[in-house]
Design a protein around this motif. Structure first.
Motif, PDB file in Angstrom:
ATOM      1  N   SER A  24      -5.985   5.667 -12.269  1.00  0.00           N
ATOM      2  CA  SER A  24      -5.885   4.261 -11.884  1.00  0.00           C
ATOM      3  C   SER A  24      -6.496   3.347 -12.943  1.00  0.00           C
ATOM      4  O   SER A  24      -5.952   2.278 -13.253  1.00  0.00           O
ATOM      5  CB  SER A  24      -6.555   4.024 -10.532  1.00  0.00           C
ATOM      6  N   THR A  79       3.344   8.437   5.417  1.00  0.00           N
ATOM      7  CA  THR A  79       2.012   7.988   4.990  1.00  0.00           C
ATOM      8  C   THR A  79       1.254   7.347   6.142  1.00  0.00           C
ATOM      9  O   THR A  79       0.064   7.632   6.352  1.00  0.00           O
ATOM     10  CB  THR A  79       2.142   6.994   3.825  1.00  0.00           C
ATOM     11  N   ASN A  87      -3.897   2.817   8.308  1.00  0.00           N
ATOM     12  CA  ASN A  87      -3.595   2.311   6.966  1.00  0.00           C
ATOM     13  C   ASN A  87      -3.338   0.805   6.989  1.00  0.00           C
ATOM     14  O   ASN A  87      -2.898   0.234   7.996  1.00  0.00           O
ATOM     15  CB  ASN A  87      -2.327   2.967   6.401  1.00  0.00           C
ATOM     16  N   ALA A  92       0.744   0.702   2.143  1.00  0.00           N
ATOM     17  CA  ALA A  92       1.581   1.894   2.299  1.00  0.00           C
ATOM     18  C   ALA A  92       3.037   1.587   1.955  1.00  0.00           C
ATOM     19  O   ALA A  92       3.741   2.429   1.371  1.00  0.00           O
ATOM     20  CB  ALA A  92       1.471   2.417   3.727  1.00  0.00           C
ATOM     21  N   HIS A  95       3.367   1.124  -1.917  1.00  0.00           N
ATOM     22  CA  HIS A  95       3.227   2.436  -2.543  1.00  0.00           C
ATOM     23  C   HIS A  95       4.529   3.220  -2.454  1.00  0.00           C
ATOM     24  O   HIS A  95       5.022   3.772  -3.449  1.00  0.00           O
ATOM     25  CB  HIS A  95       2.087   3.204  -1.878  1.00  0.00           C
ATOM     26  N   MET A 415      -5.214   1.968   1.798  1.00  0.00           N
ATOM     27  CA  MET A 415      -3.924   2.590   1.541  1.00  0.00           C
ATOM     28  C   MET A 415      -3.697   3.841   2.414  1.00  0.00           C
ATOM     29  O   MET A 415      -2.619   4.046   2.963  1.00  0.00           O
ATOM     30  CB  MET A 415      -3.831   2.938   0.047  1.00  0.00           C
ATOM     31  N   HIS A 416      -4.716   4.674   2.545  1.00  0.00           N
ATOM     32  CA  HIS A 416      -4.529   5.981   3.178  1.00  0.00           C
ATOM     33  C   HIS A 416      -4.986   6.030   4.625  1.00  0.00           C
ATOM     34  O   HIS A 416      -4.849   7.071   5.273  1.00  0.00           O
ATOM     35  CB  HIS A 416      -5.251   7.058   2.368  1.00  0.00           C
ATOM     36  N   ARG A 420      -5.569  10.972   3.939  1.00  0.00           N
ATOM     37  CA  ARG A 420      -4.587  10.882   2.845  1.00  0.00           C
ATOM     38  C   ARG A 420      -3.702  12.110   2.828  1.00  0.00           C
ATOM     39  O   ARG A 420      -4.185  13.239   2.912  1.00  0.00           O
ATOM     40  CB  ARG A 420      -5.312  10.754   1.502  1.00  0.00           C
ATOM     41  N   ASN A 424      -0.154  11.828  -2.445  1.00  0.00           N
ATOM     42  CA  ASN A 424      -0.176  10.369  -2.424  1.00  0.00           C
ATOM     43  C   ASN A 424      -1.241   9.790  -3.350  1.00  0.00           C
ATOM     44  O   ASN A 424      -1.189   8.615  -3.704  1.00  0.00           O
ATOM     45  CB  ASN A 424      -0.399   9.852  -1.004  1.00  0.00           C
ATOM     46  N   SER A 425      -2.225  10.597  -3.734  1.00  0.00           N
ATOM     47  CA  SER A 425      -3.285  10.062  -4.599  1.00  0.00           C
ATOM     48  C   SER A 425      -2.755   9.734  -5.986  1.00  0.00           C
ATOM     49  O   SER A 425      -3.018   8.656  -6.526  1.00  0.00           O
ATOM     50  CB  SER A 425      -4.451  11.043  -4.693  1.00  0.00           C
ATOM     51  N   ASP A 428      -0.528   6.758  -5.848  1.00  0.00           N
ATOM     52  CA  ASP A 428      -1.394   5.619  -5.535  1.00  0.00           C
ATOM     53  C   ASP A 428      -2.028   5.064  -6.806  1.00  0.00           C
ATOM     54  O   ASP A 428      -2.059   3.848  -7.046  1.00  0.00           O
ATOM     55  CB  ASP A 428      -2.462   6.091  -4.542  1.00  0.00           C
TER      56      ASP A 428
END
Length: 607
Positions: A24, A79, A87, A92, A95, A415-416, A420, A424-425, A428
Motif C-alpha cells: 500500500s 467481501t 464492512n 468494499a 475494492h 474495508m474488511h 478479512r 483481499n489484502s 486492498d
C-alpha cells in the motif's frame, strides 16, 4: 536533495511522506509521484522486507479468467458476507470494482503472474470466495508484488529513507483553528540521530500490530506504529476488537511457532484432520454457509473436479470459521502432539503438483521443521495474523478526520469489517494505495508546506530520549514478554468478559512499568531503545483492542466472545470508534452507526 542539520536534527521537505514500504505504501508513493508531488517513503526496516511478502496466495480480483460469471458484484457480496456486514460498504464496493484494473496494472509493470492454458492470468480458490479469483505467482504473490512496485519506485527516482522510524506526527493550526498535518519526527535506527520531515500530507502504511501477541505470523516491525501515531495526532480507529487469527500457522518447532502457512495449501486441495484422522470441518459448518458448503467428503472431493456444479469443501470457509473449528478440536483433546491439527496435501496431490504450486511451503517445512509435505501432513494451528481494525478513513480518499493524514492497507479500518477474506489484502493494498496517493498529492498541491513548531520538535525529542533518563528501572523486554502473554491468554481467539477486564487492568499496570523503563548504552545500534519506543505504541493499541472487545457483547467475525456466543443484530448495525482520552495516555470508546447501504446494493443479500 538537500538537508540542513539544525540543532543536530536532519530536516527535509516533501509534498507527501509515506510511512511504510509495503504494497500500500509503495502504491501510494507511485500514485502521488505520478500526480506531480515530491514524495518520500520512510520505512522502519529495509526496502523489500515489508510484510506484504507474507501474503503468498494471491490478489483477489473478479477478472473472470476461469469463471466468466464472476464479477465485481459477486466479489462485493463475498467481501461483505465474509466481514459479517460490519464492512464500510463503499470501501468494499470500490475494492471489488477497481481490483481487476489494479492487478492488470501490475502485469503492465512487469509482474510475472502464473497463466491459464489460454495465456490469461491464472486465478486460484480461497476461503469465502464464490469463484476462483486470486491472481497468483505460485505461493509467492506478495513477494512478486513488492518486487514489481519496488522496481517501479526506484525507476521513478522516489526518495527512500530505510531503517528510519517515525515516532511522532507534527501538526500546525489552520485558519479555522483545527490542526492539520505539518510533518513527522523520527530517528535513524543505526545512528540514533533525529530527523524531521516537513510536509502537508502523510500517508500511514505501517501495517498491523500482531507483535502484541505471543504467537503471531507477524515480524518484528508490526508494533501498531501507524495506529498509535494516528491516535496521538487526533484520528479515530474502528473495528479494533476484530483481530484475525489465521487458521494455519506452524506449531512446531517452537522457534517458528506462528509462522504462516498459506491458505493456498487448502485452495489447492489440502484438507484438515484431527488426531483421529477425521476431516473435522464437516462438523463445524455454520448455518448461513450450509447451502454453499459440501456436507460429505464425496461431495467435497467432486468440487475439485467440477467446481461449477458442486458445493465447496468446508476447509474453504472464511478464516474466522476455520480458526474457531481448529481451536475447538484442540480444546476437545483431538489435537496433534504439539497442540495443533494436521493439514494434509500429501495424500491429495502428486509431489510434482505440490512442488510446482507450493514451492515456498515445500521449502519452509523442509528447512524449518524437517517435514516433507509431499509425503506427510503438516502440524498447524491458529496464529495472530491480521488487524481488521485501523484508522477510520473516508472511503474515496483514505483521509482520516485529521486534515492531511491518510491511512491505507492493514493500518486502515472499514474495508474488511469483522473478518478479512484471504486474497483481499493484496488487492486492498493496490486499490486504496492508489486512491490515497492521488488524494494526498491533490491535497498537498492546494495546501503549502506548513511551519513546524519547534516546541513540538523538542517535545518529540524528549519523549524519544526518556528511556535513557532513568537509572535502575525495568528492562523493556520483560514488559514486552508480559504484554504478549497477556494478550495471548486474555485477548486471544476466544474471549470472556472477565478475562478482558483482567487484561485491561494489566495494561494499566504495564503503563506504569514503561514509565520506569531503563535503556542502557548509547543511541547507536540499540535494540533495547527501539523496543522501548515501540512499547508505547503496542500498549496503546492493546488497550484499544481489549476495551473494544469488552464493549462488543456478541461474536462476529474475528471477535468471538464465549459469554456472548452468537451475533447480535443490534451490534451488527454499529461500529466502536476509538479515540485518545483527555490525558493522552489511554483510549475512549463511542458507538457509531454503520453507513447505510443503498438499495441497489442491498439486493445482493436478499436471499
Amino acid at each position: 536533495m538537500s538537508a540542513a542539520a539544525e540543532g543536530g536534527i536532519e530536516r527535509h521537505q516533501y509534498d507527501v511522506i509515506v510511512i511504510g514500504a509495503g504494497g500500500s505504501g509503495l502504491r501510494a508513493a507511485i500514485a502521488a509521484h505520478d500526480s506531480g508531488a515530491k514524495v518520500a517513503v520512510v520505512c522502519k526496516s529495509l526496502l523489500g522486507k515489508a510484510h506484504t511478502v507474507m501474503a503468498e496466495g494471491g490478489a483477489a480480483a473478479a477478472m473472470g479468467n476461469l469463471y466468466p460469471e464472476d464479477n465485481w458484484q459477486v466479489h462485493f457480496r463475498d467481501t461483505m458476507r465474509g466481514g459479517k456486514m460490519l464492512n464500510n460498504w463503499r470501501m468494499a464496493q470500490l475494492h471489488a470494482q477497481e481490483a481487476p484494473e489494479r492487478v492488470m496494472e501490475l502485469e503492465d509493470w512487469g509482474a510475472l503472474f502464473d497463466r491459464t492454458a489460454d495465456g490469461l492470468i491464472s486465478q486460484r480458490d480461497f476461503g469465502g470466495h464464490r469463484y476462483a479469483r486470486l491472481a497468483h505467482i505460485g505461493d509467492r504473490t506478495g513477494l512478486e508484488m513488492i518486487r514489481t512496485l519496488q522496481q517501479r519506485l526506484v525507476a521513478l527516482g522516489i526518495d527512500v529513507y530505510m531503517e528510519c522510524t517515525v515516532t511522532d506526527l507534527l501538526k500546525a493550526p489552520t485558519d479555522s483553528g483545527a490542526d492539520r498535518i505539518a510533518g513527522a519526527f523520527g530517528y535513524w535506527r543505526e545512528t540514533g540521530r533525529f530527523i524531521v520531515f516537513e510536509t502537508p500530507a502523510v500517508v500511514l502504511a505501517t501495517g498491523g500490530f500482531g507483535k502484541a501477541w505471543k504467537v503471531t505470523s507477524n515480524s518484528w516491525e508490526y508494533t501498531g506504529d501507524g495506529h498509535a501515531l494516528a491516535l496521538r495526532a487526533g484520528a479515530t480507529l474502528i473495528n479494533m476488537e476484530c483481530v484475525q487469527f489465521h487458521p494455519t500457522g506452524m506449531v512446531w518447532p517452537p522457534s517458528v511457532k506462528g509462522l504462516l502457512v498459506t491458505e493456498s495449501v487448502r485452495g489447492d486441495g489440502g484438507v484438515l484432520k484431527n488426531s483421529e484422522g477425521e476431516r473435522f470441518m464437516f462438523n463445524h459448518i455454520p448455518e448461513y454457509f450450509r447451502a454453499e458448503t459440501a456436507d460429505t467428503i464425496e461431495e467435497a472431493d467432486r468440487w475439485y473436479e467440477d467446481k461449477k456444479n458442486n458445493r465447496r469443501p468446508p476447509e474453504l470457509l472464511p478464516r474466522d470459521e476455520v480458526a474457531r473449528a481448529i481451536n475447538a478440536e484442540v480444546k476437545a483433546g483431538r489435537g496433534t502432539p504439539h497442540g495443533g491439527v494436521y493439514l494434509d496435501i500429501a495424500s491429495r496431490r502428486t509431489p510434482e503438483f505440490i512442488k510446482k504450486r507450493l514451492p515456498s511451503m515445500y521449502h519452509q517445512f523442509k528447512e524449518l521443521a524437517d517435514v516433507d509435505i509431499t509425503k506427510e501432513p503438516m502440524e498447524i494451528g491458529p496464529t495472530c495474523h491480521y488487524a481488521m481494525g485501523g484508522v477510520e478513513v473516508d472511503p474515496e480518499t483514505e483521509m482520516s478526520v485529521v486534515p492531511g493524514l491518510y491511512s491505507v492497507g492493514e493500518c486502515s479500518g472499514g474495508m474488511h469489517g469483522s473478518n478479512r477474506l484471504g486474497g483481499n489484502s493484496l488487492s486492498d493494498l493496490i486499490v486504496f494505495g492508489k486512491r490515497a496517493g492521488d488524494a494526498a498529492a491533490a491535497y498537498a498541491a492546494s495546501n503549502g508546506i506548513p511551519s513546524v513548531s519547534e516546541d513540538d520538535v523538542e517535545q518529540a525529542k524528549r519523549s524519544a530520549l526518556a528511556p535513557f533518563e532513568l537509572e535502575g528501572g525495568e528492562n523493556p523486554y520483560a514488559i514486552q514478554s508480559d504484554l504478549q502473554q497477556t494478550m495471548q491468554d486474555l485477548v486471544g481467539i476466544i474471549r470472556e468478559g472477565a478475562e478482558l477486564e483482567e487484561a485491561i487492568s494489566r495494561i494499566e499496570t504495564f503503563k506504569q512499568r514503561i514509565a520506569q523503563m531503563t535503556v542502557e548504552g548509547h543511541r547507536q545500534y540499540n535494540p533495547g531503545w527501539h523496543l522501548a519506543i515501540d512499547l508505547r505504541n503496542m500498549l496503546l493499541v492493546s488497550e484499544a483492542v481489549a476495551k473494544a472487545a469488552l464493549a462488543r457483547q456478541e461474536s462476529r467475525g474475528g471477535h468471538t466472545r464465549n459469554d456472548f456466543p452468537g451475533p447480535d443484530p443490534e451490534w451488527g448495525r454499529k461500529n466502536l470508534v476509538v479515540s485518545l482520552d483527555a490525558e493522552g495516555t489511554g483510549v475512549d470508546l463511542r458507538e457509531q452507526a454503520l453507513p447505510e447501504m443503498p438499495d441497489d446494493l442491498k439486493k445482493f443479500f436478499e436471499e
